[in-house]
Design a protein around this motif. Structure first.
Motif, PDB file in Angstrom:
ATOM      1  N   ASP A 150       0.832  -1.211   0.000  1.00  0.00           N
ATOM      2  CA  ASP A 150       0.000   0.000   0.000  1.00  0.00           C
ATOM      3  C   ASP A 150       0.862   1.255   0.000  1.00  0.00           C
ATOM      4  O   ASP A 150       0.609   2.196  -0.755  1.00  0.00           O
ATOM      5  N   ALA A 151       1.874   1.262   0.850  1.00  0.00           N
ATOM      6  CA  ALA A 151       2.732   2.443   0.965  1.00  0.00           C
ATOM      7  C   ALA A 151       3.518   2.680  -0.317  1.00  0.00           C
ATOM      8  O   ALA A 151       3.624   3.821  -0.796  1.00  0.00           O
ATOM      9  N   LEU A 152       4.068   1.619  -0.901  1.00  0.00           N
ATOM     10  CA  LEU A 152       4.871   1.763  -2.113  1.00  0.00           C
ATOM     11  C   LEU A 152       4.009   2.167  -3.299  1.00  0.00           C
ATOM     12  O   LEU A 152       4.417   2.998  -4.117  1.00  0.00           O
ATOM     13  N   SER A 153       2.821   1.601  -3.400  1.00  0.00           N
ATOM     14  CA  SER A 153       1.918   1.954  -4.496  1.00  0.00           C
ATOM     15  C   SER A 153       1.555   3.431  -4.443  1.00  0.00           C
ATOM     16  O   SER A 153       1.580   4.134  -5.458  1.00  0.00           O
ATOM     17  N   LEU A 154       1.246   3.915  -3.254  1.00  0.00           N
ATOM     18  CA  LEU A 154       0.888   5.317  -3.081  1.00  0.00           C
ATOM     19  C   LEU A 154       2.081   6.217  -3.402  1.00  0.00           C
ATOM     20  O   LEU A 154       1.944   7.237  -4.098  1.00  0.00           O
ATOM     21  N   PHE A 155       3.251   5.826  -2.943  1.00  0.00           N
ATOM     22  CA  PHE A 155       4.434   6.667  -3.098  1.00  0.00           C
ATOM     23  C   PHE A 155       4.885   6.740  -4.549  1.00  0.00           C
ATOM     24  O   PHE A 155       5.203   7.822  -5.057  1.00  0.00           O
ATOM     25  N   THR A 156       4.929   5.597  -5.234  1.00  0.00           N
ATOM     26  CA  THR A 156       5.395   5.608  -6.627  1.00  0.00           C
ATOM     27  C   THR A 156       4.384   6.262  -7.560  1.00  0.00           C
ATOM     28  O   THR A 156       4.754   6.734  -8.639  1.00  0.00           O
ATOM     29  N   THR A 157       3.125   6.300  -7.159  1.00  0.00           N
ATOM     30  CA  THR A 157       2.099   6.931  -7.989  1.00  0.00           C
ATOM     31  C   THR A 157       2.128   8.444  -7.874  1.00  0.00           C
ATOM     32  O   THR A 157       2.060   9.165  -8.884  1.00  0.00           O
ATOM     33  N   PHE A 158       2.262   8.948  -6.647  1.00  0.00           N
ATOM     34  CA  PHE A 158       2.073  10.386  -6.431  1.00  0.00           C
ATOM     35  C   PHE A 158       3.353  11.178  -6.168  1.00  0.00           C
ATOM     36  O   PHE A 158       3.399  12.368  -6.471  1.00  0.00           O
ATOM     37  N   ALA A 159       4.366  10.566  -5.627  1.00  0.00           N
ATOM     38  CA  ALA A 159       5.593  11.320  -5.337  1.00  0.00           C
ATOM     39  C   ALA A 159       6.186  11.981  -6.588  1.00  0.00           C
ATOM     40  O   ALA A 159       6.641  13.128  -6.528  1.00  0.00           O
ATOM     41  N   PRO A 160       6.201  11.308  -7.742  1.00  0.00           N
ATOM     42  CA  PRO A 160       6.760  11.962  -8.941  1.00  0.00           C
ATOM     43  C   PRO A 160       5.936  13.153  -9.435  1.00  0.00           C
ATOM     44  O   PRO A 160       6.457  14.013 -10.143  1.00  0.00           O
ATOM     45  N   ILE A 161       4.657  13.200  -9.073  1.00  0.00           N
ATOM     46  CA  ILE A 161       3.782  14.287  -9.533  1.00  0.00           C
ATOM     47  C   ILE A 161       4.052  15.572  -8.762  1.00  0.00           C
ATOM     48  O   ILE A 161       4.084  16.665  -9.335  1.00  0.00           O
ATOM     49  N   PHE A 162       4.280  15.423  -7.462  1.00  0.00           N
ATOM     50  CA  PHE A 162       4.461  16.601  -6.608  1.00  0.00           C
ATOM     51  C   PHE A 162       5.934  16.972  -6.543  1.00  0.00           C
ATOM     52  O   PHE A 162       6.610  16.734  -5.546  1.00  0.00           O
ATOM     53  N   THR A 163       6.430  17.565  -7.607  1.00  0.00           N
ATOM     54  CA  THR A 163       7.852  17.880  -7.677  1.00  0.00           C
ATOM     55  C   THR A 163       8.176  19.328  -7.346  1.00  0.00           C
ATOM     56  O   THR A 163       9.321  19.704  -7.261  1.00  0.00           O
ATOM     57  N   HIS A 164       7.154  20.157  -7.164  1.00  0.00           N
ATOM     58  CA  HIS A 164       7.379  21.556  -6.825  1.00  0.00           C
ATOM     59  C   HIS A 164       6.543  21.911  -5.601  1.00  0.00           C
ATOM     60  O   HIS A 164       5.854  21.069  -5.037  1.00  0.00           O
ATOM     61  N   ASN A 165       6.604  23.164  -5.217  1.00  0.00           N
ATOM     62  CA  ASN A 165       5.889  23.585  -4.016  1.00  0.00           C
ATOM     63  C   ASN A 165       4.404  23.807  -4.276  1.00  0.00           C
ATOM     64  O   ASN A 165       3.705  24.365  -3.455  1.00  0.00           O
ATOM     65  N   GLN A 166       3.955  23.412  -5.440  1.00  0.00           N
ATOM     66  CA  GLN A 166       2.543  23.447  -5.770  1.00  0.00           C
ATOM     67  C   GLN A 166       2.128  22.055  -6.258  1.00  0.00           C
ATOM     68  O   GLN A 166       2.978  21.257  -6.648  1.00  0.00           O
ATOM     69  N   ALA A 167       0.824  21.797  -6.236  1.00  0.00           N
ATOM     70  CA  ALA A 167       0.333  20.508  -6.706  1.00  0.00           C
ATOM     71  C   ALA A 167      -1.064  20.692  -7.272  1.00  0.00           C
ATOM     72  O   ALA A 167      -1.860  21.469  -6.715  1.00  0.00           O
ATOM     73  N   PRO A 168      -1.391  20.013  -8.374  1.00  0.00           N
ATOM     74  CA  PRO A 168      -2.736  20.127  -8.940  1.00  0.00           C
ATOM     75  C   PRO A 168      -3.785  19.664  -7.924  1.00  0.00           C
ATOM     76  O   PRO A 168      -3.620  18.616  -7.298  1.00  0.00           O
ATOM     77  N   VAL A 169      -4.834  20.444  -7.802  1.00  0.00           N
ATOM     78  CA  VAL A 169      -5.876  20.130  -6.825  1.00  0.00           C
ATOM     79  C   VAL A 169      -6.438  18.733  -7.063  1.00  0.00           C
ATOM     80  O   VAL A 169      -6.635  17.955  -6.116  1.00  0.00           O
ATOM     81  N   GLU A 170      -6.679  18.387  -8.318  1.00  0.00           N
ATOM     82  CA  GLU A 170      -7.271  17.089  -8.618  1.00  0.00           C
ATOM     83  C   GLU A 170      -6.347  15.935  -8.235  1.00  0.00           C
ATOM     84  O   GLU A 170      -6.802  14.863  -7.825  1.00  0.00           O
ATOM     85  N   GLN A 171      -5.021  16.174  -8.328  1.00  0.00           N
ATOM     86  CA  GLN A 171      -4.082  15.122  -7.953  1.00  0.00           C
ATOM     87  C   GLN A 171      -3.993  14.976  -6.435  1.00  0.00           C
ATOM     88  O   GLN A 171      -3.838  13.866  -5.922  1.00  0.00           O
ATOM     89  N   VAL A 172      -4.082  16.089  -5.738  1.00  0.00           N
ATOM     90  CA  VAL A 172      -4.087  16.020  -4.272  1.00  0.00           C
ATOM     91  C   VAL A 172      -5.313  15.256  -3.797  1.00  0.00           C
ATOM     92  O   VAL A 172      -5.231  14.388  -2.916  1.00  0.00           O
ATOM     93  N   LEU A 173      -6.454  15.553  -4.396  1.00  0.00           N
ATOM     94  CA  LEU A 173      -7.684  14.857  -4.020  1.00  0.00           C
ATOM     95  C   LEU A 173      -7.589  13.378  -4.383  1.00  0.00           C
ATOM     96  O   LEU A 173      -8.055  12.512  -3.618  1.00  0.00           O
ATOM     97  N   ALA A 174      -6.976  13.074  -5.523  1.00  0.00           N
ATOM     98  CA  ALA A 174      -6.792  11.679  -5.911  1.00  0.00           C
ATOM     99  C   ALA A 174      -5.907  10.948  -4.907  1.00  0.00           C
ATOM    100  O   ALA A 174      -6.159   9.782  -4.563  1.00  0.00           O
ATOM    101  N   LEU A 175      -4.868  11.625  -4.438  1.00  0.00           N
ATOM    102  CA  LEU A 175      -4.008  11.061  -3.403  1.00  0.00           C
ATOM    103  C   LEU A 175      -4.807  10.757  -2.143  1.00  0.00           C
ATOM    104  O   LEU A 175      -4.712   9.665  -1.574  1.00  0.00           O
TER     105      LEU A 175
END
Length: 367
Positions: free
Chosen positions: A266-291
């Motif tokens: 569970d932890a690895l799936s979540l991390f490999t899916t979303f960690a590459p998306i949040f590469t800056h100090n901002q994040a798309p709202v839809e991706q945060v909600l998906a997380l």
């Protein structure tokens, strides 16, 4: 009957390391004699007993003869005339082939103390190649004692490489592979463990996804990240950092290959899916909600907390974004569903309004 402290306890005692468990070899005895003394037999393939008071393990001295492929294909002889030296010569490394008698004297027929002084991990005999599990054990010991400067003897590393080429490593079970990995994670130097597997060409067999991008630079990056890991979740966090570059689609395959515990998957799936998306100090709202949805933060907040804790270790910029994620999680989980219902919304409308309210809460932090 003579009793000797053997193996890791002797090694770590000489290294002034804490002794986690004490194992003993009994020479000149039989199962019936130990049972008569109150020992409890626990071994099935060969007689291992628990001391009636301390519950330490006591094994009858034994020899082994290869009878098949893999690490289980052995015939054991544990008759009373098996000597201590015959028992020790079957062990993997010279530093693990020492014994201590009841008077505190060290019995060292294979120069383990000299190898300790030279910080060398060297196989005891050619019998090493009969057990493929020893490949992973040596890699683990190299990781555990890396901080002391230990390295693997060239002839031992060559033997390990030959065993891999012969396919012996393919006989290891998923459970045994994972156990060695988990122990190396606990020792805090999983990168060294991986370096050894890469050097002997075992990484494509054991961890194919990792073999695609492992390099000395990446190993050093992981080593640096591991110095930041602490706390009760440190094994899972170290696991996610170690495998942070694999693709989300590879997580399931890896899980099946190693029979990973669900918490790690569970932890690895979540991390490999979303960690590459949040590469800056901002994040798309839809991706945060998906997380938040994939983590099921509404019912299992500890899963998102683990992601945030791991993500924050990647660097200062990640740490700043992790704080925003935590704030967003606090705001979204505080939204009152009953208040939405009181506004007159029904059925699917409730879910829609709840999602909209959560998006607005996230947007207030990230936009």
């Amino acid at each position: 009957m003579k009793i000797y402290l053997v193996g890791g306890a002797v090694r770590d005692k000489l290294l002034n390391r804490p002794i986690k468990e004490s194992d003993y070899v009994v020479v000149g005895s039989t199962p019936d004699e130990l049972l008569a003394l109150g020992y409890q037999q626990v071994g099935s393939d060969f007689p291992v007993f628990l001391h009636p008071e301390t519950k330490d393990e006591y094994a009858l001295a034994r020899t082994e003869r290869k009878s098949g492929q893999g690490y289980t294909g052995f015939i054991c002889d544990f008759t009373p005339d098996v000597t201590l030296e015959e028992d020790l010569i079957r062990r993997d490394l010279t530093v693990n082939a020492m014994a201590e008698d009841e008077g505190g004297n060290i019995i060292d027929p294979f120069n383990g103390q000299a190898d300790l002084e030279q910080k060398c991990l060297r196989h005891v005999s050619d019998a090493f190649c009969e057990d493929p599990l020893r490949i992973l054990r040596v890699a683990r010991f190299a990781a555990r004692y890396h901080y002391l400067g230990f390295t693997i003897a060239p002839e031992t590393k060559q033997l390990m490489q030959e065993m891999v080429a012969q396919g012996e490593i393919n006989t290891l079970t998923k459970e045994r592979i994972w156990l060695e990995i988990e122990k190396s994670l606990a020792d805090g130097a999983i990168n060294v463990f991986t370096d050894v597997l890469a050097e002997i060409n075992a990484l494509p067999v054991i961890l194919p996804p990792l073999a695609n991008h492992w390099s000395p630079d990446y190993s050093q990056e992981i080593a640096t990240l591991l110095t930041r890991v602490a706390g009760e979740n440190q094994l899972i966090i170290a696991f996610c950092l170690w495998l942070k570059e694999i693709q989300p689609t590879e997580v399931k395959t890896l899980s099946e290959r190693l029979r990973l515990p669900n918490a790690y998957v569970d932890a690895l799936s979540l991390f490999t899916t979303f960690a590459p998306i949040f590469t800056h100090n901002q994040a798309p709202v839809e991706q945060v909600l998906a997380l938040f949805n994939q983590a099921d933060v509404w019912r299992r907040p500890e899963r998102l907390n683990l992601f945030i804790e791991t993500f924050a270790l990647l660097g200062e910029e990640h740490s700043a974004l992790a704080r925003k994620l935590q704030s967003a999680a606090t705001k979204t989980t505080a939204i009152d569903v009953q208040a939405i219902i009181k506004q007159g919304f029904k059925g699917a409308e409730i879910k829609q309004q709840l999602a909209r309210a959560r998006e607005q809460a996230i947007a207030g932090i990230f936009e």
